[in-house]
Design an enzyme around this catalytic site. Structure first.
Site, PDB file in Angstrom:
ATOM      1  N   ARG A 172      -7.661   2.340  -7.009  1.00 23.02           N
ATOM      2  CA  ARG A 172      -7.602   0.865  -6.956  1.00 23.02           C
ATOM      3  C   ARG A 172      -8.996   0.325  -6.688  1.00 23.02           C
ATOM      4  NH1 ARG A 172      -3.374  -3.507  -4.324  1.00 23.02           N
ATOM      5  NH2 ARG A 172      -2.447  -3.286  -6.373  1.00 23.02           N
ATOM      6  N   TYR A 186     -12.517  -2.424   1.822  1.00 19.21           N
ATOM      7  CA  TYR A 186     -12.417  -1.285   2.743  1.00 19.21           C
ATOM      8  C   TYR A 186     -13.547  -0.296   2.429  1.00 19.21           C
ATOM      9  CZ  TYR A 186      -8.185  -3.671   3.942  1.00 19.21           C
ATOM     10  OH  TYR A 186      -7.311  -4.646   4.344  1.00 19.21           O
ATOM     11  N   CYS A 218       1.055  -3.032   3.178  1.00 18.80           N
ATOM     12  CA  CYS A 218       0.965  -2.685   4.602  1.00 18.80           C
ATOM     13  C   CYS A 218       2.116  -3.304   5.378  1.00 18.80           C
ATOM     14  CB  CYS A 218      -0.327  -3.250   5.186  1.00 18.80           C
ATOM     15  SG  CYS A 218      -1.675  -2.127   4.995  1.00 18.80           S
ATOM     16  N   GLN A 243      -0.903   5.675  -1.280  1.00 15.82           N
ATOM     17  CA  GLN A 243      -2.269   5.138  -1.395  1.00 15.82           C
ATOM     18  C   GLN A 243      -3.067   5.612  -0.183  1.00 15.82           C
ATOM     19  OE1 GLN A 243      -3.191   0.950  -0.499  1.00 15.82           O
ATOM     20  NE2 GLN A 243      -4.192   0.801  -2.480  1.00 15.82           N
ATOM     21  N   ARG A 298       4.409  -9.447  -3.703  1.00 16.09           N
ATOM     22  CA  ARG A 298       5.171 -10.511  -3.043  1.00 16.09           C
ATOM     23  C   ARG A 298       6.470 -10.847  -3.752  1.00 16.09           C
ATOM     24  NH1 ARG A 298       0.014 -14.243  -2.804  1.00 16.09           N
ATOM     25  NH2 ARG A 298      -0.205 -13.130  -4.777  1.00 16.09           N
ATOM     26  N   SER A 358       3.737  -2.444  -5.676  1.00  9.30           N
ATOM     27  CA  SER A 358       2.348  -2.315  -5.231  1.00  9.30           C
ATOM     28  C   SER A 358       2.295  -1.942  -3.738  1.00  9.30           C
ATOM     29  CB  SER A 358       1.677  -3.679  -5.465  1.00  9.30           C
ATOM     30  OG  SER A 358       0.300  -3.558  -5.586  1.00  9.30           O
ATOM     31  N   PRO A 359       1.229  -1.278  -3.294  1.00  9.98           N
ATOM     32  CA  PRO A 359       1.130  -0.934  -1.861  1.00  9.98           C
ATOM     33  C   PRO A 359       1.204  -2.187  -0.989  1.00  9.98           C
ATOM     34  CG  PRO A 359      -0.631   0.122  -3.125  1.00  9.98           C
ATOM     35  CD  PRO A 359       0.044  -0.832  -4.055  1.00  9.98           C
TER      36      PRO A 359
HETATM   37  C1  LIG Z   1       2.575  -7.630   2.668  1.00  2.01           C
HETATM   38  C2  LIG Z   1       1.446  -7.149   1.812  1.00  2.01           C
HETATM   39  C3  LIG Z   1       0.730  -6.007   2.174  1.00  2.01           C
HETATM   40  C4  LIG Z   1      -0.278  -5.510   1.337  1.00  2.01           C
HETATM   41  N1  LIG Z   1      -0.871  -4.313   1.644  1.00  2.01           N
HETATM   42  C5  LIG Z   1      -1.671  -3.718   0.733  1.00  2.01           C
HETATM   43  C6  LIG Z   1      -2.093  -2.374   0.899  1.00  2.01           C
HETATM   44  O1  LIG Z   1      -1.694  -1.671   1.819  1.00  2.01           O
HETATM   45  N2  LIG Z   1      -2.934  -1.858  -0.033  1.00  2.01           N
HETATM   46  C7  LIG Z   1      -3.362  -2.588  -1.113  1.00  2.01           C
HETATM   47  O2  LIG Z   1      -4.123  -2.082  -1.929  1.00  2.01           O
HETATM   48  N3  LIG Z   1      -2.939  -3.861  -1.298  1.00  2.01           N
HETATM   49  C8  LIG Z   1      -2.085  -4.408  -0.428  1.00  2.01           C
HETATM   50  N4  LIG Z   1      -1.583  -5.663  -0.676  1.00  2.01           N
HETATM   51  C9  LIG Z   1      -1.939  -6.340  -1.934  1.00  2.01           C
HETATM   52  C10 LIG Z   1      -0.850  -6.095  -2.991  1.00  2.01           C
HETATM   53  O3  LIG Z   1      -0.696  -4.725  -3.285  1.00  2.01           O
HETATM   54  C11 LIG Z   1      -1.108  -6.893  -4.288  1.00  2.01           C
HETATM   55  O4  LIG Z   1      -2.255  -6.377  -4.897  1.00  2.01           O
HETATM   56  C12 LIG Z   1      -1.305  -8.390  -4.033  1.00  2.01           C
HETATM   57  O5  LIG Z   1      -0.323  -8.880  -3.125  1.00  2.01           O
HETATM   58  C13 LIG Z   1      -1.217  -9.192  -5.324  1.00  2.01           C
HETATM   59  O6  LIG Z   1       0.021  -8.976  -5.964  1.00  2.01           O
HETATM   60  P1  LIG Z   1       1.244 -10.046  -5.881  1.00  2.01           P
HETATM   61  O7  LIG Z   1       0.728 -11.358  -6.403  1.00  2.01           O
HETATM   62  O8  LIG Z   1       2.314  -9.454  -6.775  1.00  2.01           O
HETATM   63  O9  LIG Z   1       1.673 -10.152  -4.473  1.00  2.01           O
HETATM   64  C14 LIG Z   1      -0.612  -6.199   0.156  1.00  2.01           C
HETATM   65  C15 LIG Z   1       0.075  -7.379  -0.160  1.00  2.01           C
HETATM   66  C16 LIG Z   1       1.097  -7.846   0.619  1.00  2.01           C
HETATM   67  C17 LIG Z   1       1.840  -9.077   0.203  1.00  2.01           C
END
Ligand SMILES: Cc1cc2nc3c(=O)[nH]c(=O)nc-3n(C[C@H](O)[C@H](O)[C@H](O)COP(=O)(O)O)c2cc1C
Length: 404
Positions: free
Chosen positions: A242, A194, A33, A107, A339, A30-31
């Site tokens: 998304r 956003y 940052c 993204q 994560r 997943s994306p």
């Molecule tokens: C370090 C970090 C950076 C993230 N940056 C973005 C991002 O740039 N764009 C986005 O849509 N979601 C972003 N997210 C959200 C994740 O893509 C994901 O949707 C969210 O962490 C839930 O998934 P997980 O439980 O597997 O972590 C970010 C999450 C983390 C942990």
């Protein structure tokens, strides 16, 4: 590195095809940052971060939210694709990801009223004039409705129709640059509060023109951006969107709104909806989405079923069984993780082992796989049969040691 295609292969490891693009499995990084960019452009950090994910066996490797114009970043160190000169650095990333058997994805987004701040570690604290002294000046952010935007040191600008047109064109230009940079999938970031989400949710949009008011009007910006991106993106490759299936605490956007949006996106040839949640807050009594395991998968299931569009489930997915069950239940076409992949970038190979896929090492680079297969053979050696030989060899080395 070859995809498995045995008859009893779990769905998670069955290759999938989106338009003409074949993906080796259903696992998507997943994306995420990173706050490591240099004036928007990627560097060695991104090679390492995305490299870990590519060699770990994911089918799709997403880069982080990438701003379509400088003011669309959240922080000074966020990613962007707003200069032609960025293309070569992104090309380096996509070449590397493809070399390791994964599909590179970008993204594209715009932060709107959530821009001009510090990063996640500082809880997105807004930049102030004090920060200008250390080279991080605040900038004027834009939003659909300035009056209901959280207060900022520089008051936000309410977007007029020229701003709207300019941002749509910025998405178009960044899409063309993404093609030149070698990406195979583009995703429009319409979630997490956003800019696009700000237009969608009445908690951030109280306009009374063609971009505010009714659901259809509030969806107009999202649909126009999507149509522009789709127009530029190659017909044989997929476009993702998304969305936040529901707003966060205090918000107003609900699941039926997302189903309506997904139908409108399908009508402009968006291929896949990536189902997240949250990000826009307000003063209603809408609760926060509880952070249970796979907390957004049921939203994905509903949108997939009711809008007849492919979806991605993301959020709180950590085990192979969970991921496979979501796919088997028809709640998603792809499983995204963030994560858990930070914790274990080789998760796909471990999941393949857990689900009984033949040769899970094939998801790792050839050199790693070779050594791991040898180690596996050693583990299963029947040492009982060779006990005398083993004792004799050990004695040889131990005697050797004691005599020196
Ligand atoms: C370090 C970090 C950076 C993230 N940056 C973005 C991002 O740039 N764009 C986005 O849509 N979601 C972003 N997210 C959200 C994740 O893509 C994901 O949707 C969210 O962490 C839930 O998934 P997980 O439980 O597997 O972590 C970010 C999450 C983390 C942990």
């Amino acid at each position: 590195m070859t995809a498995q295609s045995l008859p009893n292969t779990p769905l998670l490891f069955t290759p999938t095809k989106l338009r003409e693009l074949t993906i080796r499995n259903r696992i998507m990084a997943s994306p995420m940052c990173q706050y490591h960019s240099d004036d928007g452009g990627p560097n060695d950090w991104h090679m390492m971060h995305l490299g870990r994910l590519a060699i770990g066996g994911c089918g799709i490797v997403f880069g982080e939210e990438t701003a379509v114009e400088p003011d669309g970043r959240k922080t000074h160190s966020c990613a962007g694709l707003y200069h032609q000169s960025h293309i070569a650095a992104y090309r380096r990333l996509t070449d590397m990801i493809k070399q390791h058997g994964a599909v590179p994805a970008i993204q594209l987004g715009h932060s709107g009223r959530k821009g001009s701040c510090h990063g996640a570690i500082e809880d997105w604290r807004p930049l102030t004039v004090e920060d200008a002294k250390s080279g991080l000046p605040p900038w004027q952010i834009m939003t659909p409705s300035a009056a209901i935007s959280p207060p900022r040191p520089i008051p936000p600008k309410e977007m007029d129709h020229d701003d709207i047109k300019r941002v749509i064109e910025a998405f178009r230009t960044a899409t063309k640059r993404s093609i030149d940079a070698g990406y195979d999938i583009v995703e429009i970031h319409g979630a997490h509060g956003y800019l696009i989400h700000q237009f969608l949710s009445s908690s951030a949009n109280q306009r009374d023109d063609a971009y505010g008011g009714s659901l259809e009007n509030r969806m107009r910006f999202a649909v126009e951006v999507s149509a522009a991106v789709r127009e530029e993106w190659p017909q044989d490759k997929p476009v993702f969107f998304r969305l936040s299936a529901v707003d966060g605490k205090g918000g107003s956007w609900r699941l039926p709104d997302s189903i309506a949006l997904a139908k409108a996106l399908r009508a402009v040839d968006i291929d896949v909806v990536d189902v997240s949640s949250g990000g826009v807050t307000g003063s209603s009594d809408m609760p926060m989405v509880p952070r249970i395991p796979a907390y957004q998968a049921s939203f994905s299931g509903r949108i997939r079923q009711e809008a007849s569009i492919k979806t991605i489930a993301v959020g709180g997915i950590t085990t192979a069984k969970q991921a496979e069950d979501i796919l088997q239940a028809g709640d998603a076409d792809i499983i995204a993780m963030a994560r858990e992949l930070l914790w274990n970038a080789d998760w796909p190979a471990h999941a393949a082992e857990a689900l009984g896929v033949d040769d899970p090492f094939s998801y790792l680079p050839t050199g790693y796989a070779h050594r791991l297969r040898l180690r596996e053979a050693q583990k299963t050696m029947d040492i009982n049969q060779d006990q005398n030989l083993i004792a004799k060899s050990l004695r040889y080395f131990l005697d050797d040691n004691t005599s020196s």
